[in-house]
Design a protein around this motif. Sequence first.
Motif, short mmCIF file in Angstrom:
data_model
loop_
_atom_site.label_atom_id
_atom_site.label_comp_id
_atom_site.label_asym_id
_atom_site.label_seq_id
_atom_site.Cartn_x
_atom_site.Cartn_y
_atom_site.Cartn_z
N UNK A 158 -1.50 -2.78 -4.71
CA UNK A 158 -0.43 -2.52 -5.66
C UNK A 158 0.15 -1.12 -5.46
N UNK A 159 -0.72 -0.13 -5.25
CA UNK A 159 -0.26 1.23 -4.95
C UNK A 159 0.57 1.25 -3.68
N UNK A 160 0.14 0.49 -2.69
CA UNK A 160 0.88 0.41 -1.43
C UNK A 160 2.31 -0.06 -1.68
N UNK A 161 2.46 -1.03 -2.57
CA UNK A 161 3.79 -1.53 -2.89
C UNK A 161 4.68 -0.47 -3.51
N UNK A 162 4.11 0.37 -4.37
CA UNK A 162 4.89 1.44 -4.99
C UNK A 162 5.21 2.53 -3.97
N UNK A 163 4.22 2.92 -3.17
CA UNK A 163 4.41 4.01 -2.21
C UNK A 163 5.24 3.59 -1.00
N UNK A 164 5.37 2.31 -0.77
CA UNK A 164 6.08 1.78 0.39
C UNK A 164 7.55 2.22 0.41
N UNK A 165 8.07 2.61 -0.73
CA UNK A 165 9.47 3.03 -0.82
C UNK A 165 9.70 4.43 -0.25
N UNK A 166 8.64 5.11 0.12
CA UNK A 166 8.76 6.49 0.59
C UNK A 166 8.25 6.59 2.03
N UNK A 167 9.17 6.50 2.97
CA UNK A 167 8.81 6.53 4.39
C UNK A 167 8.10 7.83 4.74
N UNK A 168 7.12 7.73 5.61
CA UNK A 168 6.40 8.91 6.07
C UNK A 168 5.44 9.49 5.05
N UNK A 169 5.18 8.78 3.99
CA UNK A 169 4.29 9.25 2.94
C UNK A 169 2.85 9.22 3.46
N UNK A 170 2.20 10.38 3.49
CA UNK A 170 0.82 10.49 3.99
C UNK A 170 -0.13 9.62 3.16
N UNK A 171 0.08 9.57 1.88
CA UNK A 171 -0.79 8.78 1.02
C UNK A 171 -0.66 7.29 1.34
N UNK A 172 0.53 6.85 1.69
CA UNK A 172 0.73 5.45 2.05
C UNK A 172 -0.11 5.11 3.29
N UNK A 173 -0.09 5.98 4.27
CA UNK A 173 -0.89 5.76 5.48
C UNK A 173 -2.38 5.71 5.14
N UNK A 174 -2.82 6.58 4.23
CA UNK A 174 -4.23 6.59 3.82
C UNK A 174 -4.61 5.31 3.09
N UNK A 175 -3.72 4.84 2.20
CA UNK A 175 -4.00 3.59 1.48
C UNK A 175 -4.12 2.44 2.47
N UNK A 176 -3.22 2.38 3.43
CA UNK A 176 -3.26 1.31 4.43
C UNK A 176 -4.52 1.40 5.27
N UNK A 177 -4.97 2.61 5.59
CA UNK A 177 -6.18 2.78 6.36
C UNK A 177 -7.41 2.26 5.59
N UNK A 178 -7.43 2.53 4.28
CA UNK A 178 -8.54 2.06 3.46
C UNK A 178 -8.57 0.54 3.37
N UNK A 179 -7.38 -0.06 3.15
CA UNK A 179 -7.30 -1.51 3.04
C UNK A 179 -7.69 -2.17 4.35
#
Length: 181
Positions: A158-179
């Motif tokens: 769910x967080x990934x869906x919210x953060x997905x709107x911000x390209x290059x977001x470091x946290x998005x990459x971290x969330x994807x790595x965890x998943x």
Amino acid sequence: MAFDELNEPAQQFLKRLFEQTGGQTSRQISMYDIGAALGWEREAALQEAQDLMAAGLVEIRTLSGGIGISAEGVEKMQSALAPDAPAPSLPRLGRGRIMETTICRAVERVCDGIKAQAGSLDLDFDSLAELVADLKTIADQLGSPRPKTAVVRESLRSLEGVLNRFAGNRCLADVRALIGD
């Protein structure tokens, strides 16, 4: 602001806080104890802590002087201690029903990073409410003696869906790595 751009007292204070908390954002210590360990008066410790709070590197925890290092403060210290080292890779959640301690710590660090940058994302009210609810769900699971992988995984999606709107977001990459899907 890079670590080496901080004045000498700020560097000493942040380094001591990092050491005392083991680089964990969930721990707290008295700003006055840090100052005393550095041989400073209480007023000097208070001033340095306030300056570091204003820079976003330290967070206040109690009105009696309890502070903690922020996710940004941890990043500054890690890059100062090993400037050329690659960012540590995050463990994946895995398929086990209950999360292991090392994975819980990694999830906590990623969530701290999301919290630190949430205010600068310019989210609408509903998206911000969703982000807060997902972070709370994860925090509740991490506080459990048996944190459930499936609950945390869905909250991270769910967080990934919210953060997905911000390209290059470091946290998005971290969330994807965890998943790790």
